[in-house]
Design an enzyme around this catalytic site. Structure first.
Site, short mmCIF file in Angstrom:
data_model
loop_
_atom_site.label_atom_id
_atom_site.label_comp_id
_atom_site.label_asym_id
_atom_site.label_seq_id
_atom_site.Cartn_x
_atom_site.Cartn_y
_atom_site.Cartn_z
N SER A 131 124.02 -7.09 121.23
CA SER A 131 123.03 -8.13 121.48
C SER A 131 123.57 -9.50 121.08
O SER A 131 124.59 -9.61 120.42
CB SER A 131 121.77 -7.84 120.67
OG SER A 131 122.05 -8.04 119.30
N LYS A 132 122.82 -10.50 121.49
CA LYS A 132 123.20 -11.87 121.14
C LYS A 132 123.19 -12.04 119.63
O LYS A 132 124.00 -12.76 119.06
CB LYS A 132 122.19 -12.82 121.80
CG LYS A 132 122.67 -14.24 121.84
CD LYS A 132 121.72 -15.11 122.62
CE LYS A 132 121.70 -16.49 122.01
NZ LYS A 132 120.41 -17.12 121.99
N ARG A 133 122.26 -11.34 118.99
CA ARG A 133 122.17 -11.43 117.53
C ARG A 133 123.44 -10.88 116.85
O ARG A 133 123.90 -11.41 115.87
CB ARG A 133 120.93 -10.68 117.04
CG ARG A 133 120.66 -11.02 115.61
CD ARG A 133 119.23 -11.04 115.12
NE ARG A 133 118.16 -10.97 116.06
CZ ARG A 133 117.23 -10.03 116.00
NH1 ARG A 133 117.28 -9.09 115.09
NH2 ARG A 133 116.21 -10.06 116.84
N GLU B 296 126.03 -13.50 116.99
CA GLU B 296 125.78 -14.54 115.98
C GLU B 296 126.19 -14.06 114.60
O GLU B 296 126.83 -14.77 113.84
CB GLU B 296 124.30 -14.92 115.97
CG GLU B 296 123.96 -15.97 117.02
CD GLU B 296 122.48 -15.98 117.38
OE1 GLU B 296 121.66 -15.46 116.60
OE2 GLU B 296 122.17 -16.52 118.47
#
Ligand code: GLU
Length: 512
Positions: free
Chosen positions: A265-267, A270
């Protein structure tokens, strides 16, 4: 006669393209080119509420960056346009009505309150996933339950309605996925999906099938998240009477988190500080900027090579493939079923390989551009020498400047820890002799002459060169480690080297 292979990448313009989407585009491209077919791009923008400005241009730019531009798209249309579903809006209704006529779809007039009430009722009766389906539709307001006159009257009065597919109660739906083999689903797990919305727009399912048919798509290669929709799609092909030309499906494995637990995921990106989008993406709503692979310094061919291995492999030990070589080697049979762990170190490794394969002259351009941004210039020959020396230690082109700037500018700071440990009287003596020898050396300094003068300086002081080597590096570059120091001296040149040694002898204090 065999049909021409035609595949499509069909993103929805709802934001930046995720790395998984870029992989889907790449596999479609590779498959098409390998088969001598066409790669299409269709913008699936029927859900206007999720439309994000700039997303479409972003997709275009990302594919251009990777040199996998489509043969037909909204920007270079072929004969099957338009290539944006919003522009195809008038085409869909007739297909939905055709299904109603054939008894495979029906009008539904339920309000959102009525739909909520239905779900509440089913939840209260402990139904796990309350759905509008073969059982519940019998209690709802639709053309299957209402008298024909009333349906006609409602339609004539302009009452809002949707068109739903009529999923059979008991039927095995089968599809032969090119990656997964036979997939079987019982129709009692499917719901009566909306095909036509009350605003006159088709849903994804209807538009996708109609367009794949009209665009003569032969193979649908897409992410695994679409596998649950595939049985419905198979039924729709059957209901339309298009079974003979139904595309073959290939559902690509998921991209997994670096630890393999769940979907990437994008998380995760990050959290681990790696990009997940091909290019920088500035969210038009929040204004937040998310860094892309391109801006981080990934080379397009390296990134592409990395992407190609996220789910596919050639079946031997080769890892480096140009785009043309990928086209040649690619086959759907060699795409794995299991999810692929995302490993950013592999992406970096690829970048290093591609960076090193470039000529010093080509890399010099990166260095010169970076320098220019800082307001400096450097002569091309020297930039090439620096690039040549630094490329073995660089991951990104930007590292050439970051790690190599000490060759252009004298150090202004000196690593304290190395200073405390290595800067001693022996080092000072050797460097003092070395400086003198350099001053009396009247040829251009090469790495060989730099080395032999330094060896002589150590010998004359009766000191082993190895003992003072790190101090010599510190005095001339400010740090304790780096590329071959003698090659560095040759690049720095005699005059500058003498200046640096002079500065160090005058200013560095012996702490030990
Ligand atoms: N519009 C869908 C998406 O955003 C396309 C899925 C498909 O390829 O059928 O991924």
């Amino acid at each position: 006669m065999d049909r021409e292979v035609r595949v499509r990448f069909a993103p929805s313009p709802t934001g930046a393209l995720h790395i998984g989407g870029v992989r889907t585009a790449l596999y479609n491209y590779l498959f098409a080119k390998k088969q001598g077919g066409k790669f299409l791009l269709r913008i699936e923008d029927t859900d206007q509420t999720r439309f994000v400005p700039g997303a479409e241009e972003y997709i275009k730019e990302a594919l251009e960056w990777l040199d996998i531009s489509p043969d037909e798209s909204p920007w270079n249309p072929g004969d099957c346009g338009p290539y944006r579903q919003s522009e195809r809006k008038p085409m869909y209704m007739q297909y939905a009505l055709d299904l109603v006529e054939k008894g495979h779809a029906y009008y539904a007039f339920d309000t959102s309150e009525e739909l909520d009430a239905m779900r509440e009722r089913l939840t209260a009766a402990r139904v796990v996933s309350p759905q509008y389906n073969a059982i519940t539709r019998t209690q709802m307001k639709n053309s299957l339950t209402l008298p024909e006159d009333e349906v006609k009257a409602r339609l004539a009065s302009g009452e809002p309605y949707v068109i739903r597919v009529k999923i059979p109660r008991k039927e095995e739906v089968r599809l032969n996925d090119m990656i997964r083999g036979w997939v079987m689903v019982h129709s009692n797990t499917l719901d009566d999906k909306v095909l036509m919305k009350s605003d006159g727009m088709p849903t994804y399912h209807l538009a996708n099938i109609v367009d794949d048919h009209l665009m003569e798509i032969t193979h649908v290669i897409r992410g695994e998240e679409w596998l649950p929709s595939a049985p419905l799609h198979v039924l729709l092909y059957k209901y339309f009477g298009w079974e003979d030309t139904m595309p073959q499906f290939a559902h690509l494995p998921l991209l997994l988190k670096p630890d393999g637990n769940g979907k990437l995921s994008k998380r995760d990106a990050e959290k681990h500080g790696f990009p997940i989008f091909p290019l920088d993406w500035k969210d038009p709503n929040s204004g937040d900027l998310v860094m892309g692979f391109r801006e981080q310094g990934y080379l397009p061919d390296a990134f592409l090579n990395f992407l190609s291995f996220l789910g596919w492999n050639p079946g031997d030990h080769r890892e480096i493939f140009s785009l043309d070589e990928l086209v040649e080697a690619f086959s759907v049979e060699r795409i794995g079923k299991a999810g692929t762990k995302f490993d950013i170190n592999k992406a970096k490794w690829y970048n290093e390989q591609y960076l090193r394969a470039k000529s010093d002259e080509e890399l010099a351009n990166y260095l010169m551009q970076d320098l220019e941004k800082e307001g400096f210039t450097v002569e091309a020959g020297k930039a090439a020498q620096i690039a040549g020396l630094m490329k073995e230690r660089a991951t990104f082109p930007g590292d050439l400047w970051k790690e190599g700037k000490f060759m252009l500018f004298p150090p202004t700071t000196f690593d304290e820890a190395v200073l405390a440990k290595r800067w001693n009287q022996e080092a000072v003596s050797v460097l003092a002799t070395y400086k003198e020898k350099l001053e009396n050396f009247h040829e251009e300094l090469t790495s060989e002459s730099a080395k032999s003068l330094l060896e002589q300086s150590a010998a004359e002081n009766d000191i082993k060169l190895g003992k003072v080597m790190q101090a010599v590096r510190l005095a001339t570059t400010g740090v304790g480690a780096g590329p071959d120091l003698m090659a560095v001296f040759a690049i720095i040149g005699k005059e500058e080297l003498i200046r640096r040694i002079g500065y160090a002898l005058e200013n560095l204090k012996i702490i030990a």
